[in-house]
Motif scaffolding. Structure first.
Motif, mmCIF file in Angstrom:
data_model
loop_
_atom_site.group_PDB
_atom_site.id
_atom_site.type_symbol
_atom_site.label_atom_id
_atom_site.label_comp_id
_atom_site.label_asym_id
_atom_site.label_seq_id
_atom_site.Cartn_x
_atom_site.Cartn_y
_atom_site.Cartn_z
ATOM 1 N N GLY A 77 8.151 -70.853 -1.885
ATOM 2 C CA GLY A 77 9.311 -71.123 -1.048
ATOM 3 C C GLY A 77 9.381 -70.269 0.195
ATOM 4 O O GLY A 77 8.510 -69.453 0.469
ATOM 5 N N SER A 78 10.447 -70.491 0.961
ATOM 6 C CA SER A 78 10.694 -69.752 2.188
ATOM 7 C C SER A 78 12.114 -69.210 2.155
ATOM 8 O O SER A 78 13.026 -69.870 1.662
ATOM 9 N N LEU A 79 12.296 -68.043 2.715
ATOM 10 C CA LEU A 79 13.604 -67.401 2.771
ATOM 11 C C LEU A 79 14.074 -67.429 4.215
ATOM 12 O O LEU A 79 13.361 -66.985 5.113
ATOM 13 N N PHE A 80 15.259 -67.981 4.438
ATOM 14 C CA PHE A 80 15.829 -68.060 5.777
ATOM 15 C C PHE A 80 17.016 -67.115 5.865
ATOM 16 O O PHE A 80 17.923 -67.167 5.029
ATOM 17 N N ARG A 105 23.733 -64.791 6.513
ATOM 18 C CA ARG A 105 23.428 -65.683 5.392
ATOM 19 C C ARG A 105 21.956 -65.575 5.040
ATOM 20 O O ARG A 105 21.111 -65.403 5.916
ATOM 21 N N ALA A 106 21.663 -65.705 3.767
ATOM 22 C CA ALA A 106 20.282 -65.764 3.291
ATOM 23 C C ALA A 106 20.184 -66.974 2.368
ATOM 24 O O ALA A 106 20.995 -67.130 1.457
ATOM 25 N N LYS A 107 19.193 -67.832 2.624
ATOM 26 C CA LYS A 107 19.054 -69.054 1.841
ATOM 27 C C LYS A 107 17.635 -69.181 1.337
ATOM 28 O O LYS A 107 16.677 -69.087 2.105
ATOM 29 N N LEU A 108 17.512 -69.384 0.042
ATOM 30 C CA LEU A 108 16.230 -69.611 -0.610
ATOM 31 C C LEU A 108 16.376 -70.882 -1.436
ATOM 32 O O LEU A 108 17.006 -70.871 -2.488
ATOM 33 N N ILE A 138 23.382 -66.868 -0.260
ATOM 34 C CA ILE A 138 24.339 -65.777 -0.327
ATOM 35 C C ILE A 138 24.747 -65.428 1.095
ATOM 36 O O ILE A 138 24.023 -65.721 2.047
ATOM 37 N N SER A 139 25.929 -64.839 1.248
ATOM 38 C CA SER A 139 26.381 -64.468 2.580
ATOM 39 C C SER A 139 27.281 -63.246 2.494
ATOM 40 O O SER A 139 27.804 -62.911 1.431
ATOM 41 N N THR A 140 27.460 -62.598 3.637
ATOM 42 C CA THR A 140 28.345 -61.444 3.736
ATOM 43 C C THR A 140 28.900 -61.366 5.146
ATOM 44 O O THR A 140 28.330 -61.926 6.079
ATOM 45 N N LEU A 141 30.043 -60.714 5.271
ATOM 46 C CA LEU A 141 30.634 -60.453 6.573
ATOM 47 C C LEU A 141 30.482 -58.974 6.869
ATOM 48 O O LEU A 141 30.852 -58.131 6.060
ATOM 49 N N VAL A 142 29.934 -58.667 8.038
ATOM 50 C CA VAL A 142 29.725 -57.281 8.435
ATOM 51 C C VAL A 142 30.727 -56.957 9.535
ATOM 52 O O VAL A 142 30.725 -57.607 10.591
ATOM 53 N N HIS A 143 31.576 -55.973 9.292
ATOM 54 C CA HIS A 143 32.561 -55.555 10.283
ATOM 55 C C HIS A 143 31.874 -54.752 11.382
ATOM 56 O O HIS A 143 30.797 -54.189 11.182
#
Length: 117
Positions: A37-40, A68-71, A76-81
């Motif tokens: 697979g590929s990780l975006f 965001r990271a998608k495999l 999964i995702s996160t918000l960075v302040h």
């Protein structure tokens, strides 16, 4: 589904994680991508929208960074302040450097020069 990584419990389904849980989940994704697979990984500017009836949820809606990271079908995702960007980028860089050892080097073809008459 939950994954236990380095003492942190994180969800591997779509959802917003804390920054540390996101990095742990990203490390897990990198170990899975070695098989296939590929990780975006994407970065996007995010500004929170006002709440109901036009009343803002916070006094100051400061811009944040949505990561965001998608495999495959797992994301999964996160918000960075804004105040955490420097620390997060350093941690992300360390995680990516540690997991980029499986890349294959592209072989370059040599071009032959034409002889001038």
């Amino acid at each position: 589904r939950l994954a236990h990584t380095r003492g942190i419990v994180c969800s591997l389904g779509m959802g917003r994680l804390s920054n540390d849980a996101f990095l742990a989940g990203l490390d897990k994704h990198f170990s899975n991508v070695r098989k296939a697979g590929s990780l975006f990984i994407t970065f996007k500017r995010y500004v929170p929208t006002p709440g109901k009836f036009g009343v803002p949820k916070t006094d100051k809606a400061e811009p944040m960074c949505l990561v965001r990271a998608k495999l495959g079908s797992k994301a999964i995702s996160t918000l960075v302040h804004e105040k955490d960007v420097t620390r997060f980028q350093g941690s992300l860089g360390t995680t990516m450097k540690g997991n980029m050892d499986g890349l294959k080097q592209v072989e370059k073809k040599k071009k032959e020069r034409k002889a001038k008459p």
